[in-house]
Scaffold this motif. Structure first.
Motif, PDB file in Angstrom:
ATOM      1  N   PRO A 136      -6.924 -14.756  17.863  1.00  0.00           N
ATOM      2  CA  PRO A 136      -7.162 -14.191  16.529  1.00  0.00           C
ATOM      3  C   PRO A 136      -7.970 -12.905  16.591  1.00  0.00           C
ATOM      4  O   PRO A 136      -8.952 -12.820  17.324  1.00  0.00           O
ATOM      5  CB  PRO A 136      -7.950 -15.297  15.809  1.00  0.00           C
ATOM      6  N   GLU A 137      -7.568 -11.897  15.804  1.00  0.00           N
ATOM      7  CA  GLU A 137      -8.247 -10.605  15.872  1.00  0.00           C
ATOM      8  C   GLU A 137      -8.553  -9.987  14.511  1.00  0.00           C
ATOM      9  O   GLU A 137      -9.532  -9.267  14.377  1.00  0.00           O
ATOM     10  CB  GLU A 137      -7.418  -9.609  16.692  1.00  0.00           C
ATOM     11  N   GLU A 138      -7.730 -10.199  13.504  1.00  0.00           N
ATOM     12  CA  GLU A 138      -7.916  -9.511  12.218  1.00  0.00           C
ATOM     13  C   GLU A 138      -7.564 -10.448  11.084  1.00  0.00           C
ATOM     14  O   GLU A 138      -6.681 -11.308  11.220  1.00  0.00           O
ATOM     15  CB  GLU A 138      -7.031  -8.260  12.163  1.00  0.00           C
ATOM     16  N   ILE A 139      -8.250 -10.299   9.950  1.00  0.00           N
ATOM     17  CA  ILE A 139      -7.978 -11.115   8.772  1.00  0.00           C
ATOM     18  C   ILE A 139      -8.054 -10.247   7.524  1.00  0.00           C
ATOM     19  O   ILE A 139      -8.900  -9.361   7.427  1.00  0.00           O
ATOM     20  CB  ILE A 139      -8.958 -12.305   8.684  1.00  0.00           C
ATOM     21  N   ARG A 140      -7.129 -10.492   6.594  1.00  0.00           N
ATOM     22  CA  ARG A 140      -7.121  -9.793   5.311  1.00  0.00           C
ATOM     23  C   ARG A 140      -6.868 -10.796   4.191  1.00  0.00           C
ATOM     24  O   ARG A 140      -6.122 -11.759   4.362  1.00  0.00           O
ATOM     25  CB  ARG A 140      -6.037  -8.707   5.272  1.00  0.00           C
ATOM     26  N   VAL A 141      -7.491 -10.534   3.039  1.00  0.00           N
ATOM     27  CA  VAL A 141      -7.285 -11.366   1.866  1.00  0.00           C
ATOM     28  C   VAL A 141      -6.143 -10.763   1.057  1.00  0.00           C
ATOM     29  O   VAL A 141      -6.162  -9.574   0.730  1.00  0.00           O
ATOM     30  CB  VAL A 141      -8.569 -11.448   1.023  1.00  0.00           C
ATOM     31  N   TRP A 149      -4.207 -13.537   5.322  1.00  0.00           N
ATOM     32  CA  TRP A 149      -3.239 -13.058   6.311  1.00  0.00           C
ATOM     33  C   TRP A 149      -4.042 -12.722   7.565  1.00  0.00           C
ATOM     34  O   TRP A 149      -5.082 -12.057   7.480  1.00  0.00           O
ATOM     35  CB  TRP A 149      -2.504 -11.821   5.801  1.00  0.00           C
ATOM     36  N   TRP A 150      -3.561 -13.170   8.712  1.00  0.00           N
ATOM     37  CA  TRP A 150      -4.327 -12.938   9.935  1.00  0.00           C
ATOM     38  C   TRP A 150      -3.401 -12.568  11.085  1.00  0.00           C
ATOM     39  O   TRP A 150      -2.253 -12.991  11.151  1.00  0.00           O
ATOM     40  CB  TRP A 150      -5.195 -14.141  10.278  1.00  0.00           C
ATOM     41  N   GLY A 180       3.131 -19.463   6.456  1.00  0.00           N
ATOM     42  CA  GLY A 180       4.272 -18.661   6.893  1.00  0.00           C
ATOM     43  C   GLY A 180       3.838 -17.527   7.793  1.00  0.00           C
ATOM     44  O   GLY A 180       2.662 -17.399   8.146  1.00  0.00           O
ATOM     45  N   ARG A 181       4.822 -16.685   8.156  1.00  0.00           N
ATOM     46  CA  ARG A 181       4.517 -15.539   8.998  1.00  0.00           C
ATOM     47  C   ARG A 181       5.399 -14.367   8.629  1.00  0.00           C
ATOM     48  O   ARG A 181       6.479 -14.531   8.058  1.00  0.00           O
ATOM     49  CB  ARG A 181       4.646 -15.863  10.478  1.00  0.00           C
ATOM     50  N   LEU A 182       4.931 -13.169   8.968  1.00  0.00           N
ATOM     51  CA  LEU A 182       5.645 -11.928   8.688  1.00  0.00           C
ATOM     52  C   LEU A 182       6.610 -11.622   9.822  1.00  0.00           C
ATOM     53  O   LEU A 182       6.276 -11.822  10.996  1.00  0.00           O
ATOM     54  CB  LEU A 182       4.637 -10.784   8.546  1.00  0.00           C
ATOM     55  N   ARG A 183       7.780 -11.150   9.491  1.00  0.00           N
ATOM     56  CA  ARG A 183       8.721 -10.693  10.509  1.00  0.00           C
ATOM     57  C   ARG A 183       8.241  -9.348  11.042  1.00  0.00           C
ATOM     58  O   ARG A 183       8.050  -8.402  10.297  1.00  0.00           O
ATOM     59  CB  ARG A 183      10.129 -10.556   9.907  1.00  0.00           C
TER      60      ARG A 183
END
Length: 389
Positions: A136-141, A149-150, A180-183
């Motif tokens: 894990p490196e980054e997180i956004r609300v 989202w991470w 879920g996850r982003l493509r």
């Protein structure tokens, strides 16, 4: 990125423009200074706070904080730890920060949750070797739902045997449940020995822009097919990608990172470590970002610089297979906002995360940053507040 755990004492060196590898320089012509924006940001220090080393919170070890964001739904902040489940399961923290024009008055952690896999289980330690570990490196609300989202940069094994772990951008509930996850772009995938992200230099930076309609990500270092990492003579180009929140590609651009600022201690086994650990969209301009560049050099310590950058006018390189193959490329323009050596901080350490904080009566906006201590007793978890105009 995981830097050496040797004690780092930051050395001063101010570099305002990037010099790229000869092959890229011929295409991008970056020897000319990047044009300054007429409205380039300016920053000044408000204050800082050091979180106690290996603070115990709800049975977990606080540390490795490599990203943060502010949650508009709660007013709290969320921090991601880059513990790969070695100490405790991969996780995030929530906290209340008392920050105003007078500085950082307090940092109070309020909760922690593990990130869960699709089957509801926590992520195992990489030592298990089943290919399910994460970094894990980054997180956004999410500006719309306040879900998280991470980004995690996966793993390109240094030796044969361990499985490849692909980078990913996932989204989770406020309690860590998988949603879920982003493509991702095809060139973000770890493939052959000479293509894709380097080891520990995949996705470290993501940010929402355009009122949550756009998710921008940055690769920490140059892809293998895009040329060598920076050295004392040349910088490099890293890819910055804009996508819709559904994953549709909107554009990919080349961001120029600085050359290495000092020679390494010849007695150290560690080489220079540099890249882009965080980017942050400006709320009122979908093409404009703050970009954090972090460099560590054995014997000289950390160099942390903050740039105001734009994709406006830059070449869309999503169809460019290699940035050193002779195709002319106009990189993103950038202007120096702050060199942390000049801010008056008690120490300059491994700063990896940043987010916008509340507005100030002066009309400035607070920028909150955090350093990743790598769980090492010779480093610090430092919360820094800047005022940005």
């Amino acid at each position: 990125m995981r830097a050496s755990l040797t004690r780092r004492v930051c050395a001063a060196a101010l570099l305002l423009t990037s010099t790229l590898t000869p092959a890229v320089a011929a295409a991008a012509q970056p020897g000319d200074p990047a044009p300054s924006s007429e409205r380039a940001a300016h920053a000044r220090l408000l204050g800082e706070k050091i979180v106690p080393y290996k603070l115990d919170f709800q049975g977990t070890t606080v540390g490795g904080l490599s990203g943060l964001d502010r949650n508009r739904c709660t007013g709290e902040y969320v921090f991601i730890s880059d513990d790969r489940s070695y100490l405790q399961p991969a996780r995030f923290y929530t906290a209340k920060l008392d920050v105003d024009a007078g500085g950082v008055h307090s940092v109070d952690f309020t909760g922690t949750h593990a990130f869960l896999q699709p089957d509801g289980s926590v992520y195992p330690s990489p030592s298990i070797g089943d290919g399910k570990a994460v970094d894990p490196e980054e997180i956004r609300v999410d500006p719309r739902s306040c879900h998280y989202w991470w980004a995690q940069e996966g793993d390109r094994p240094a030796t044969a045997g361990p499985p490849v772990i692909q980078p990913s951008i996932q989204y989770a509930s406020p309690t860590g449940a998988y949603l879920g996850r982003l493509r991702l772009p095809a060139n973000y995938e770890i493939t052959t020995e000479d293509r894709g992200p380097r080891r520990n230099q995949a996705i470290e930076a993501i940010t929402f822009g355009d009122r949550g309609r756009v998710l921008t990500s940055a690769i920490e270092g140059p892809l293998l097919q895009d040329g060598p990492v920076p050295d004392l003579e040349h910088g490099a180009l890293v890819r910055v990608t804009k996508q819709t929140r559904e994953g549709r590609m909107l554009g990919q651009f080349a961001y120029p990172i600085e050359k290495i600022f000092a020679a390494s201690d010849p007695n150290s086994p560690w080489g220079p470590d540099t890249g882009v650990p965080s980017i942050l969209a400006f709320p009122d301009d979908p093409d404009r970002y703050l970009v954090l560049e972090r460099t560590w050099v054995a014997g000289s310590g950390y160099k942390i610089r903050l740039f105001d950058a734009t994709t406006r006018g830059a070449t869309d390189v999503r169809a460019v297979d290699s940035l050193v193959a002779g195709t002319p490329v106009t990189p993103m323009r950038k202007t120096l906002v702050a060199d942390f050596d000049t801010l008056g901080l008690s120490t300059v350490d491994n700063t990896e995360g940043m987010t916008w904080g509340p507005a100030l009566p002066s009309g400035e906006r607070t920028l909150i940053l955090v350093s990743d201590d790598n769980f090492a007793d010779d480093a610090v978890t430092q919360i820094v507040a800047l005022a940005v105009r």
